[in-house]
Scaffold this motif. Structure first.
Motif, PDB file in Angstrom:
ATOM      1  N   ASP A 188      -8.490   1.204 -10.893  1.00  0.00           N
ATOM      2  CA  ASP A 188      -7.334  -0.205 -10.875  1.00  0.00           C
ATOM      3  C   ASP A 188      -6.109   0.649 -10.956  1.00  0.00           C
ATOM      4  N   GLN A 189      -5.331   1.899 -11.217  1.00  0.00           N
ATOM      5  CA  GLN A 189      -4.470   1.460 -10.827  1.00  0.00           C
ATOM      6  C   GLN A 189      -3.698   1.658  -9.189  1.00  0.00           C
ATOM      7  N   HIS A 190      -4.421   2.226  -8.572  1.00  0.00           N
ATOM      8  CA  HIS A 190      -4.520   2.066  -7.381  1.00  0.00           C
ATOM      9  C   HIS A 190      -4.438   0.848  -6.978  1.00  0.00           C
ATOM     10  N   LEU A 191      -4.941   0.100  -7.732  1.00  0.00           N
ATOM     11  CA  LEU A 191      -4.989  -1.608  -7.319  1.00  0.00           C
ATOM     12  C   LEU A 191      -3.379  -2.603  -7.334  1.00  0.00           C
ATOM     13  N   ALA A 192      -3.777  -2.126  -8.420  1.00  0.00           N
ATOM     14  CA  ALA A 192      -2.140  -2.498  -9.506  1.00  0.00           C
ATOM     15  C   ALA A 192      -0.956  -1.841  -8.314  1.00  0.00           C
ATOM     16  N   THR A 193      -0.816  -0.710  -8.249  1.00  0.00           N
ATOM     17  CA  THR A 193       0.390  -0.367  -7.417  1.00  0.00           C
ATOM     18  C   THR A 193       0.091  -1.147  -5.908  1.00  0.00           C
ATOM     19  N   ILE A 194      -1.102  -1.454  -5.634  1.00  0.00           N
ATOM     20  CA  ILE A 194      -0.904  -2.329  -4.556  1.00  0.00           C
ATOM     21  C   ILE A 194      -0.220  -2.955  -4.627  1.00  0.00           C
ATOM     22  N   GLU A 195      -0.517  -3.931  -5.692  1.00  0.00           N
ATOM     23  CA  GLU A 195       0.170  -5.467  -6.230  1.00  0.00           C
ATOM     24  C   GLU A 195       1.558  -4.984  -6.461  1.00  0.00           C
ATOM     25  N   LYS A 196       2.262  -4.124  -6.859  1.00  0.00           N
ATOM     26  CA  LYS A 196       3.123  -4.048  -7.313  1.00  0.00           C
ATOM     27  C   LYS A 196       3.981  -3.802  -6.161  1.00  0.00           C
ATOM     28  N   ILE A 245      -8.661  -8.464  -2.898  1.00  0.00           N
ATOM     29  CA  ILE A 245      -8.913  -9.278  -3.331  1.00  0.00           C
ATOM     30  C   ILE A 245      -9.817 -10.018  -4.177  1.00  0.00           C
ATOM     31  N   ASN A 246     -10.490  -9.618  -4.231  1.00  0.00           N
ATOM     32  CA  ASN A 246     -11.448  -9.685  -5.413  1.00  0.00           C
ATOM     33  C   ASN A 246     -11.326  -8.902  -6.771  1.00  0.00           C
ATOM     34  N   TRP A 247     -10.802  -7.756  -6.729  1.00  0.00           N
ATOM     35  CA  TRP A 247      -9.676  -7.805  -8.134  1.00  0.00           C
ATOM     36  C   TRP A 247      -8.973  -8.662  -8.470  1.00  0.00           C
ATOM     37  N   LYS A 248      -7.740  -8.410  -7.707  1.00  0.00           N
ATOM     38  CA  LYS A 248      -7.000  -9.683  -7.977  1.00  0.00           C
ATOM     39  C   LYS A 248      -7.410 -11.174  -8.489  1.00  0.00           C
ATOM     40  N   ASN A 249      -7.885 -11.472  -7.798  1.00  0.00           N
ATOM     41  CA  ASN A 249      -8.898 -12.985  -8.430  1.00  0.00           C
ATOM     42  C   ASN A 249      -9.368 -13.270  -9.456  1.00  0.00           C
ATOM     43  N   GLN A 250      -9.852 -11.663  -9.864  1.00  0.00           N
ATOM     44  CA  GLN A 250     -10.764 -10.816 -10.965  1.00  0.00           C
ATOM     45  C   GLN A 250     -10.046 -11.250 -11.987  1.00  0.00           C
ATOM     46  N   VAL A 251      -8.386  -9.990 -12.070  1.00  0.00           N
ATOM     47  CA  VAL A 251      -7.171 -10.178 -13.017  1.00  0.00           C
ATOM     48  C   VAL A 251      -6.589 -11.836 -13.075  1.00  0.00           C
ATOM     49  N   ASP A 252      -6.279 -12.499 -12.202  1.00  0.00           N
ATOM     50  CA  ASP A 252      -5.834 -13.393 -12.579  1.00  0.00           C
ATOM     51  C   ASP A 252      -6.979 -14.678 -12.780  1.00  0.00           C
TER      52      ASP A 252
END
Length: 103
Positions: A17-25, A91-98
């Protein structure tokens, strides 16, 4: 989480999740893929150049960005197929977080 790194499914890469959060950041996928939506080795190279530029322009080293590079982007198994899987996972992770934040 794991992403499949090749079409046969014999190689995979661990993504946190931290990797994905870094991509988003750093919005690393913004304007990365052209209108065709096709992910090839040139797209992977573009991502690597963008990240290298970020690392070189920072005064201090962002440990999360460095971990993303070491663990995922520069992983020996990372090829265009793996990047496509990473984009889909993001994309899937971002949709879940949102979806969680919207409640």
């Amino acid at each position: 989480m794991k992403i499949q790194a090749n079409a046969t499914g014999t190689r995979s890469i661990e993504v946190s999740d931290q990797h994905l959060a870094t991509i988003e950041k750093y919005q690393l996928f913004r304007n990365l893929i052209d209108s065709t939506g096709y992910v090839d080795e040139q797209v992977l190279d573009k991502l690597k150049f963008n990240i290298r530029g970020l690392l070189e322009s920072q005064d201090g080293v962002d440990k999360d960005l460095l971990n993303l590079c070491l663990d995922v982007i520069y992983h020996p198994n990372m090829k265009a197929f793996g990047l496509q899987q990473l984009v889909l996972l993001f994309i899937n992770w971002k949709n879940q977080v949102d979806g969680v934040q919207a409640d």
